[in-house]
Design a protein around this motif. Structure first.
Motif, PDB file in Angstrom:
ATOM      1  N   PHE A  95     -25.102  -6.828 -57.755  1.00 20.90           N
ATOM      2  CA  PHE A  95     -25.959  -7.792 -58.451  1.00 20.90           C
ATOM      3  C   PHE A  95     -27.377  -7.829 -57.880  1.00 20.90           C
ATOM      4  O   PHE A  95     -28.294  -8.367 -58.511  1.00 20.90           O
ATOM      5  N   ALA A  96     -27.578  -7.255 -56.674  1.00 22.57           N
ATOM      6  CA  ALA A  96     -28.902  -7.266 -56.056  1.00 22.57           C
ATOM      7  C   ALA A  96     -29.797  -6.136 -56.554  1.00 22.57           C
ATOM      8  O   ALA A  96     -30.994  -6.111 -56.230  1.00 22.57           O
ATOM      9  N   ARG A  97     -29.272  -5.207 -57.304  1.00 22.82           N
ATOM     10  CA  ARG A  97     -30.085  -4.077 -57.767  1.00 22.82           C
ATOM     11  C   ARG A  97     -31.387  -4.519 -58.448  1.00 22.82           C
ATOM     12  O   ARG A  97     -32.450  -3.946 -58.187  1.00 22.82           O
ATOM     13  N   PRO A  98     -31.363  -5.512 -59.331  1.00 16.82           N
ATOM     14  CA  PRO A  98     -32.604  -5.899 -60.007  1.00 16.82           C
ATOM     15  C   PRO A  98     -33.707  -6.382 -59.068  1.00 16.82           C
ATOM     16  O   PRO A  98     -34.869  -6.446 -59.481  1.00 16.82           O
ATOM     17  N   SER A  99     -33.368  -6.722 -57.813  1.00 16.68           N
ATOM     18  CA  SER A  99     -34.405  -7.178 -56.887  1.00 16.68           C
ATOM     19  C   SER A  99     -35.408  -6.070 -56.574  1.00 16.68           C
ATOM     20  O   SER A  99     -36.551  -6.346 -56.196  1.00 16.68           O
ATOM     21  N   HIS A 100     -35.022  -4.807 -56.739  1.00 12.63           N
ATOM     22  CA  HIS A 100     -35.955  -3.699 -56.485  1.00 12.63           C
ATOM     23  C   HIS A 100     -37.065  -3.647 -57.538  1.00 12.63           C
ATOM     24  O   HIS A 100     -38.108  -3.012 -57.313  1.00 12.63           O
ATOM     25  N   ALA A 101     -36.843  -4.305 -58.671  1.00 12.18           N
ATOM     26  CA  ALA A 101     -37.888  -4.338 -59.700  1.00 12.18           C
ATOM     27  C   ALA A 101     -39.134  -5.059 -59.202  1.00 12.18           C
ATOM     28  O   ALA A 101     -40.249  -4.751 -59.628  1.00 12.18           O
ATOM     29  N   TYR A 102     -38.962  -6.021 -58.291  1.00 10.10           N
ATOM     30  CA  TYR A 102     -40.116  -6.742 -57.738  1.00 10.10           C
ATOM     31  C   TYR A 102     -41.022  -5.804 -56.943  1.00 10.10           C
ATOM     32  O   TYR A 102     -42.196  -6.098 -56.724  1.00 10.10           O
ATOM     33  N   LEU A 103     -40.478  -4.678 -56.483  1.00 10.15           N
ATOM     34  CA  LEU A 103     -41.245  -3.700 -55.711  1.00 10.15           C
ATOM     35  C   LEU A 103     -41.783  -2.588 -56.609  1.00 10.15           C
ATOM     36  O   LEU A 103     -42.324  -1.600 -56.116  1.00 10.15           O
ATOM     37  N   GLU A 104     -41.615  -2.762 -57.950  1.00 12.38           N
ATOM     38  CA  GLU A 104     -41.963  -1.730 -58.924  1.00 12.38           C
ATOM     39  C   GLU A 104     -41.192  -0.442 -58.652  1.00 12.38           C
ATOM     40  O   GLU A 104     -41.711   0.675 -58.756  1.00 12.38           O
ATOM     41  N   LEU A 105     -39.930  -0.622 -58.275  1.00 12.09           N
ATOM     42  CA  LEU A 105     -39.013   0.480 -58.064  1.00 12.09           C
ATOM     43  C   LEU A 105     -37.815   0.323 -58.990  1.00 12.09           C
ATOM     44  O   LEU A 105     -37.536  -0.776 -59.489  1.00 12.09           O
ATOM     45  N   SER A 106     -37.094   1.403 -59.184  1.00 13.16           N
ATOM     46  CA  SER A 106     -35.975   1.388 -60.108  1.00 13.16           C
ATOM     47  C   SER A 106     -34.760   0.674 -59.525  1.00 13.16           C
ATOM     48  O   SER A 106     -34.341   0.970 -58.402  1.00 13.16           O
ATOM     49  N   PRO A 107     -34.170  -0.260 -60.282  1.00 15.08           N
ATOM     50  CA  PRO A 107     -32.894  -0.853 -59.871  1.00 15.08           C
ATOM     51  C   PRO A 107     -31.748   0.154 -59.914  1.00 15.08           C
ATOM     52  O   PRO A 107     -30.651  -0.147 -59.459  1.00 15.08           O
ATOM     53  N   GLY A 108     -32.022   1.328 -60.454  1.00 16.19           N
ATOM     54  CA  GLY A 108     -31.025   2.386 -60.472  1.00 16.19           C
ATOM     55  C   GLY A 108     -31.035   3.153 -59.169  1.00 16.19           C
ATOM     56  O   GLY A 108     -30.720   2.615 -58.110  1.00 16.19           O
ATOM     57  N   LEU A 109     -31.442   4.418 -59.214  1.00 15.98           N
ATOM     58  CA  LEU A 109     -31.369   5.257 -58.021  1.00 15.98           C
ATOM     59  C   LEU A 109     -32.305   4.810 -56.907  1.00 15.98           C
ATOM     60  O   LEU A 109     -31.995   5.004 -55.727  1.00 15.98           O
ATOM     61  N   ASP A 110     -33.451   4.227 -57.227  1.00 14.36           N
ATOM     62  CA  ASP A 110     -34.350   3.781 -56.158  1.00 14.36           C
ATOM     63  C   ASP A 110     -33.686   2.745 -55.254  1.00 14.36           C
ATOM     64  O   ASP A 110     -33.925   2.724 -54.042  1.00 14.36           O
ATOM     65  N   PHE A 111     -32.863   1.882 -55.825  1.00 14.13           N
ATOM     66  CA  PHE A 111     -32.229   0.831 -55.029  1.00 14.13           C
ATOM     67  C   PHE A 111     -31.391   1.399 -53.900  1.00 14.13           C
ATOM     68  O   PHE A 111     -31.281   0.797 -52.833  1.00 14.13           O
ATOM     69  N   GLU A 112     -30.802   2.572 -54.126  1.00 12.66           N
ATOM     70  CA  GLU A 112     -29.936   3.162 -53.098  1.00 12.66           C
ATOM     71  C   GLU A 112     -30.569   4.332 -52.352  1.00 12.66           C
ATOM     72  O   GLU A 112     -29.966   4.855 -51.413  1.00 12.66           O
ATOM     73  N   THR A 113     -31.796   4.729 -52.745  1.00 13.54           N
ATOM     74  CA  THR A 113     -32.459   5.843 -52.066  1.00 13.54           C
ATOM     75  C   THR A 113     -33.813   5.480 -51.474  1.00 13.54           C
ATOM     76  O   THR A 113     -34.317   6.201 -50.616  1.00 13.54           O
ATOM     77  N   ARG A 114     -34.427   4.382 -51.907  1.00 17.39           N
ATOM     78  CA  ARG A 114     -35.708   3.931 -51.362  1.00 17.39           C
ATOM     79  C   ARG A 114     -35.463   2.595 -50.661  1.00 17.39           C
ATOM     80  O   ARG A 114     -35.476   1.536 -51.289  1.00 17.39           O
ATOM     81  N   LEU A 115     -35.228   2.683 -49.353  1.00 16.83           N
ATOM     82  CA  LEU A 115     -34.796   1.530 -48.579  1.00 16.83           C
ATOM     83  C   LEU A 115     -35.923   1.008 -47.698  1.00 16.83           C
ATOM     84  O   LEU A 115     -36.846   1.741 -47.355  1.00 16.83           O
ATOM     85  N   PHE A 116     -35.810  -0.258 -47.306  1.00 16.36           N
ATOM     86  CA  PHE A 116     -36.817  -0.896 -46.466  1.00 16.36           C
ATOM     87  C   PHE A 116     -36.118  -1.579 -45.296  1.00 16.36           C
ATOM     88  O   PHE A 116     -35.180  -2.365 -45.494  1.00 16.36           O
ATOM     89  N   ALA A 117     -36.580  -1.263 -44.097  1.00 15.67           N
ATOM     90  CA  ALA A 117     -35.999  -1.825 -42.868  1.00 15.67           C
ATOM     91  C   ALA A 117     -36.962  -2.845 -42.280  1.00 15.67           C
ATOM     92  O   ALA A 117     -38.120  -2.526 -41.991  1.00 15.67           O
ATOM     93  N   LYS A 118     -36.483  -4.062 -42.110  1.00 14.92           N
ATOM     94  CA  LYS A 118     -37.317  -5.133 -41.549  1.00 14.92           C
ATOM     95  C   LYS A 118     -37.250  -5.046 -40.018  1.00 14.92           C
ATOM     96  O   LYS A 118     -36.440  -5.728 -39.369  1.00 14.92           O
ATOM     97  N   VAL A 119     -38.105  -4.206 -39.469  1.00  9.74           N
ATOM     98  CA  VAL A 119     -37.999  -3.852 -38.061  1.00  9.74           C
ATOM     99  C   VAL A 119     -38.289  -5.011 -37.112  1.00  9.74           C
ATOM    100  O   VAL A 119     -37.919  -4.956 -35.935  1.00  9.74           O
ATOM    101  N   ASN A 120     -38.927  -6.060 -37.590  1.00  7.15           N
ATOM    102  CA  ASN A 120     -39.216  -7.212 -36.733  1.00  7.15           C
ATOM    103  C   ASN A 120     -38.286  -8.384 -37.006  1.00  7.15           C
ATOM    104  O   ASN A 120     -38.598  -9.533 -36.675  1.00  7.15           O
ATOM    105  N   ALA A 121     -37.121  -8.108 -37.613  1.00  9.06           N
ATOM    106  CA  ALA A 121     -36.217  -9.189 -38.029  1.00  9.06           C
ATOM    107  C   ALA A 121     -35.791 -10.072 -36.854  1.00  9.06           C
ATOM    108  O   ALA A 121     -35.801 -11.303 -36.949  1.00  9.06           O
ATOM    109  N   ALA A 122     -35.394  -9.466 -35.739  1.00 10.98           N
ATOM    110  CA  ALA A 122     -34.931 -10.250 -34.589  1.00 10.98           C
ATOM    111  C   ALA A 122     -36.058 -11.119 -34.033  1.00 10.98           C
ATOM    112  O   ALA A 122     -35.861 -12.302 -33.691  1.00 10.98           O
TER     113      ALA A 122
END
Length: 367
Positions: A95-122
């Motif tokens: 159900f989270a796939r559509p959230s990639h649309a906010y990044l102007e990326l595809s909720p399809g393949l981009d959601f599982e191939t264009r990832l973002f790591a929040k390196v300062n999360a801790a």
């Protein structure tokens, strides 16, 4: 837009090994899309290898905030944290796939191939927990995207977050499809002894072949059950989520999943009906037609019967369970199996032990 994405946008959806989605479906917020045209020399298909084997790319980002608040009446947690955006597990039903649309990326393949790591999360978490007005309540990890997806092995962001929570005795819960959660069993077991953690596993099917098609890079079902047993034996409270329940695909497995999970140490259980918000409707229809063309129409008919005649109804109280006779049947079956195996609730997490971390200062620990 890279050439592989442009090419696949033009082609008919086709199953891609190791990926859940079959296309680069355009997101609803994209202001520009590319459309390739074959010039008669086969130029549209020059990148066939890239199309059939899309790679995974991870972008590191600095988050401005890390704790998300929730006030939805049908969700049990008030705070959540997601170390990553996008998820390599590739669960086609996510159900989270559509959230990639906010990044102007595809909720399809981009959601599982264009990832973002929040390196300062801790670091951000420590700062937010140290704020004077912060009120402690359990934080849910891995709700939108899995905290233990494959790239966690490299980035260890989830581990850093857990270490911050451990240091200040802040309670949290986990939801994952990945058996690699046992990597952190020592800290999880230690926190469990203090009533500060619980872990839920999402088990969608016990069929390895179906799992490979539907959630291609998540741990196999038997690996999740093994991890569940390992954590339970270490004293970590464990639950199972049969999620999502999908008519004609996995709804016949409800009882077997609950039986297997209870045998592996799960003592709480829940379920969620398939949700199809926004672009996910088309991603799901493409997958159904590719893998189960003989039952695609029937599956969508049953889904619509449980959603008031639509593909999806986002109304509170309905979005998780649906409505109508078939939804009621699923609820009755789940409830009977839940009672038969003796499921209950996991112990409440303890918020009284929380000690706010020191607010980071340039002086560090000099004073």
């Amino acid at each position: 837009m890279d050439s592989a994405r442009k090419t696949l946008t033009n082609l008919q959806p086709a199953a891609i090994k190791g990926r859940g989605s079959a296309s680069y479906l355009a997101g609803r917020y994209e202001v520009r899309t590319a459309h390739g045209e074959d010039d008669g020399w086969g130029s549209l298909y020059e990148d066939a290898d890239a199309v059939s084997r899309p790679d995974t790319r991870v972008s590191e980002e600095t988050a401005r905030s890390i704790i998300s608040r929730n006030d939805s009446p049908d969700i049990a947690f008030g705070q959540s944290l997601n170390p990553y955006r996008g998820c390599e597990h590739g669960c086609v039903y996510c159900f989270a796939r559509p959230s990639h649309a906010y990044l102007e990326l595809s909720p399809g393949l981009d959601f599982e191939t264009r990832l973002f790591a929040k390196v300062n999360a801790a670091e951000r978490l420590q700062t937010e927990l140290a704020r004077p007005g912060y009120v402690c309540s359990p934080i849910a990890l891995g709700i939108n995207t899995d905290s233990y997806q494959p790239i966690e092995r490299r980035y260890r962001i989830t581990r850093g977050v857990i270490e911050v929570l451990d240091a200040c005795s802040h309670p949290f819960s986990l939801l994952t499809k990945n058996a690699s959660v046992v990597r952190d069993i020592e800290v999880l077991a230690s926190m469990a002894q203090r009533g500060l953690v619980s872990v839920y596993f999402s088990v969608t099917t016990l069929d390895n072949q179906l799992s490979a098609r539907m959630e291609p890079r998540a741990s196999a079902p038997h690996a999740r059950l093994k991890a569940m047993r390992t954590l339970a034996e270490a004293g970590v409270p464990v639950g199972v989520m049969v999620a999502p329940v999908i008519p004609t695909i996995n709804d016949g497995e409800i009882e077997r999943i609950l039986e297997a999970a209870h045998a592996a140490g799960a003592r709480a259980a829940g379920y969620v009906l398939l949700r199809l918000p926004h672009e996910l409707k088309q991603v799901w229809r493409d997958w159904l037609q590719l893998h189960y063309p003989d039952r695609a129409a029937h599956a969508m008919s049953l889904i619509q019967q449980m959603r008031g005649g639509k593909d999806y109804d986002a109304a509170f109280g309905k979005r998780q369970r649906g409505e109508g006779p078939f939804a009621q049947l699923i609820a009755q079956r789940f409830r009977k199996a839940w009672r038969r195996h003796g499921f209950g609730r996991l112990p409440a997490l303890d918020t009284a032990q929380f000690v706010p971390p020191r607010k980071p200062t340039p002086q560090l620990d000099l004073f």
